[in-house]
Design a protein around this motif. Sequence first.
Motif, PDB file in Angstrom:
ATOM      1  N   ASN A   1     115.897  72.535 -14.878  1.00  0.00           N
ATOM      2  CA  ASN A   1     116.092  72.299 -13.653  1.00  0.00           C
ATOM      3  C   ASN A   1     114.708  72.066 -13.117  1.00  0.00           C
ATOM      4  O   ASN A   1     113.603  71.939 -15.076  1.00  0.00           O
ATOM      5  CB  ASN A   1     115.913  74.294 -12.745  1.00  0.00           C
ATOM      6  N   SER A   2     114.394  72.253 -11.781  1.00  0.00           N
ATOM      7  CA  SER A   2     113.286  71.847 -10.950  1.00  0.00           C
ATOM      8  C   SER A   2     112.564  72.066  -9.982  1.00  0.00           C
ATOM      9  O   SER A   2     113.617  72.368  -9.308  1.00  0.00           O
ATOM     10  CB  SER A   2     112.939  70.071 -11.327  1.00  0.00           C
ATOM     11  N   ILE A   3     111.475  71.686  -9.494  1.00  0.00           N
ATOM     12  CA  ILE A   3     111.055  71.635  -7.923  1.00  0.00           C
ATOM     13  C   ILE A   3     111.638  70.696  -6.988  1.00  0.00           C
ATOM     14  O   ILE A   3     111.473  70.389  -6.150  1.00  0.00           O
ATOM     15  CB  ILE A   3     110.101  72.342  -7.519  1.00  0.00           C
ATOM     16  N   SER A   4     112.059  69.873  -7.373  1.00  0.00           N
ATOM     17  CA  SER A   4     112.133  68.450  -7.325  1.00  0.00           C
ATOM     18  C   SER A   4     113.406  68.021  -5.710  1.00  0.00           C
ATOM     19  O   SER A   4     113.481  67.316  -4.755  1.00  0.00           O
ATOM     20  CB  SER A   4     112.434  67.518  -8.056  1.00  0.00           C
ATOM     21  N   LYS A   5     114.436  68.871  -5.981  1.00  0.00           N
ATOM     22  CA  LYS A   5     115.615  68.038  -5.104  1.00  0.00           C
ATOM     23  C   LYS A   5     116.140  69.565  -4.845  1.00  0.00           C
ATOM     24  O   LYS A   5     115.680  69.492  -3.458  1.00  0.00           O
ATOM     25  CB  LYS A   5     116.678  67.974  -6.191  1.00  0.00           C
ATOM     26  N   THR A   6     116.263  70.752  -4.761  1.00  0.00           N
ATOM     27  CA  THR A   6     116.847  72.084  -4.025  1.00  0.00           C
ATOM     28  C   THR A   6     115.447  72.581  -3.179  1.00  0.00           C
ATOM     29  O   THR A   6     115.615  73.581  -2.366  1.00  0.00           O
ATOM     30  CB  THR A   6     117.635  72.708  -5.362  1.00  0.00           C
ATOM     31  N   TYR A   7     114.578  72.606  -4.106  1.00  0.00           N
ATOM     32  CA  TYR A   7     112.913  72.975  -3.557  1.00  0.00           C
ATOM     33  C   TYR A   7     112.053  72.112  -2.610  1.00  0.00           C
ATOM     34  O   TYR A   7     111.137  72.172  -1.949  1.00  0.00           O
ATOM     35  CB  TYR A   7     112.080  73.998  -4.784  1.00  0.00           C
ATOM     36  N   SER A   8     112.719  70.568  -2.536  1.00  0.00           N
ATOM     37  CA  SER A   8     111.999  69.366  -1.375  1.00  0.00           C
ATOM     38  C   SER A   8     110.901  69.310  -1.911  1.00  0.00           C
ATOM     39  O   SER A   8     110.034  69.371  -1.257  1.00  0.00           O
ATOM     40  CB  SER A   8     111.828  69.940  -0.194  1.00  0.00           C
ATOM     41  N   VAL A   9     110.149  69.532  -3.393  1.00  0.00           N
ATOM     42  CA  VAL A   9     108.768  68.636  -3.548  1.00  0.00           C
ATOM     43  C   VAL A   9     108.675  68.388  -5.523  1.00  0.00           C
ATOM     44  O   VAL A   9     108.054  68.414  -5.947  1.00  0.00           O
ATOM     45  CB  VAL A   9     108.005  70.297  -3.745  1.00  0.00           C
ATOM     46  N   PRO A  10     109.413  67.029  -4.807  1.00  0.00           N
ATOM     47  CA  PRO A  10     109.432  66.061  -6.104  1.00  0.00           C
ATOM     48  C   PRO A  10     108.103  65.458  -5.985  1.00  0.00           C
ATOM     49  O   PRO A  10     107.777  64.942  -6.695  1.00  0.00           O
ATOM     50  CB  PRO A  10     110.320  65.072  -5.932  1.00  0.00           C
TER      51      PRO A  10
ATOM     52  N   GLY B   1     109.117  70.858 -13.861  1.00  0.00           N
ATOM     53  CA  GLY B   1     109.890  71.282 -14.157  1.00  0.00           C
ATOM     54  C   GLY B   1     110.093  72.321 -14.793  1.00  0.00           C
ATOM     55  O   GLY B   1     108.989  73.160 -15.598  1.00  0.00           O
ATOM     56  N   TRP B   2     111.671  72.653 -16.157  1.00  0.00           N
ATOM     57  CA  TRP B   2     111.104  73.776 -17.034  1.00  0.00           C
ATOM     58  C   TRP B   2     113.041  74.051 -17.556  1.00  0.00           C
ATOM     59  O   TRP B   2     113.679  73.286 -16.969  1.00  0.00           O
ATOM     60  CB  TRP B   2     110.948  75.437 -16.504  1.00  0.00           C
ATOM     61  N   VAL B   3     112.430  74.048 -18.676  1.00  0.00           N
ATOM     62  CA  VAL B   3     113.346  74.227 -19.731  1.00  0.00           C
ATOM     63  C   VAL B   3     113.487  75.661 -19.883  1.00  0.00           C
ATOM     64  O   VAL B   3     112.804  76.892 -20.564  1.00  0.00           O
ATOM     65  CB  VAL B   3     113.542  73.472 -20.847  1.00  0.00           C
TER      66      VAL B   3
END
Length: 372
Positions: free
Chosen positions: A218-227, A232-234
């Motif tokens: 996952n990452s903070i780029s899509k759902t959290y609006s900060v690309p 991101g993370w595993v």
Amino acid sequence: MKIANFGVEEWLNVWENDAIYDIAGSSIASFTLEEIIKIGNKTEKEFFSEIMAKKMNYGWIEGSPEFKKQVSLLYKNVSPEDILQTNGATGGNFLALYSLIEPGDHVISLYPTYQQLYDIPRSFGAEVDLWHIREEKNWMSDLEELRKLIRSDTKMICINNANNPTGAVMEEDFLKELVKIAEGCGAYILSDEVYKSLETGIEVPSIVDLYDKGISVNSISKTYSVPGIRIGWVAANHELSDIFRKYRDYTMICAGVFDDYLATYILENKEAILERNRKIVSENLDIVKKWVENEPKVSLIFPKYVSTSFIKLDIPVDTEEFCIKLLKEKGVLLVPGNRFDMPGYARLGYCTHKDVLEKGLEKLSEYLREFE
């Protein structure tokens, strides 16, 4: 090692900066830094005083303890020590594939989906079978088809949940059946989970919470609006995380102290961010639904409150040619479906700022009138 050109990224690299109305992206309307600070519980003075005090060393190599704690709270069964920070979800996907896939391995990938999930294994010499999503099934895949593809030596099944580009979602019952199939041969399941459904009343657990050999990215780029910060993370079990650590040392040192600080702040305030984004998704999807009702040249299987959608175009010309002329004549950017090996469709990123969406759809309809 040979690898195919990355269709979507190649397209955006060439055309994105020419757009007046960018309705191609798949993030929910990106925050400014000022908006991020305001959505939290710190003043600008407090926020920047903490930033200014940061020592510009490598920081925490795998992500700060605060970051790891916040990420672990997104899961039921993952401890902070088993969270590894990566360079966006693309870095997370690559890390998992690089760590586990070898020449001759058998991999099954959802298709179409994010191209990493099938072309990186191919580049490593794996045999890759494609598990197709079906328009007649509302862009879902068929578990019976997966059972026909699975082999006793299948090493990994790759999924993207929710799906890019369609916004289709594998819900809990589907995922549990998928896990049973993977357990039968001991396959890993790599799940790219950057798109979270914001629809109420449905259950979409992370694969790492359902399966010991599940790997959630996952990452903070899509759902959290900060690309704009590449964090991101595993998330995986302890044994897998230790394997990933070894390979991570060859691909990434750290994300950077500023990025880690900002990502942690975002996750600490995730409920406020999700409330804001749920409103954007709901309102913008209503706009798209009304537009589709009145646009005879377009049809759409609506996404499950996911920030990406895949429109079907009733046009007599090549999809990429159409999208290039649309951009040049109307300033509207879409991603042509052939970049997902699906000509005749286009990715519509409807979760941009409302004024951009409304004007972009208006201009798209103007251009479609030329084909009547």
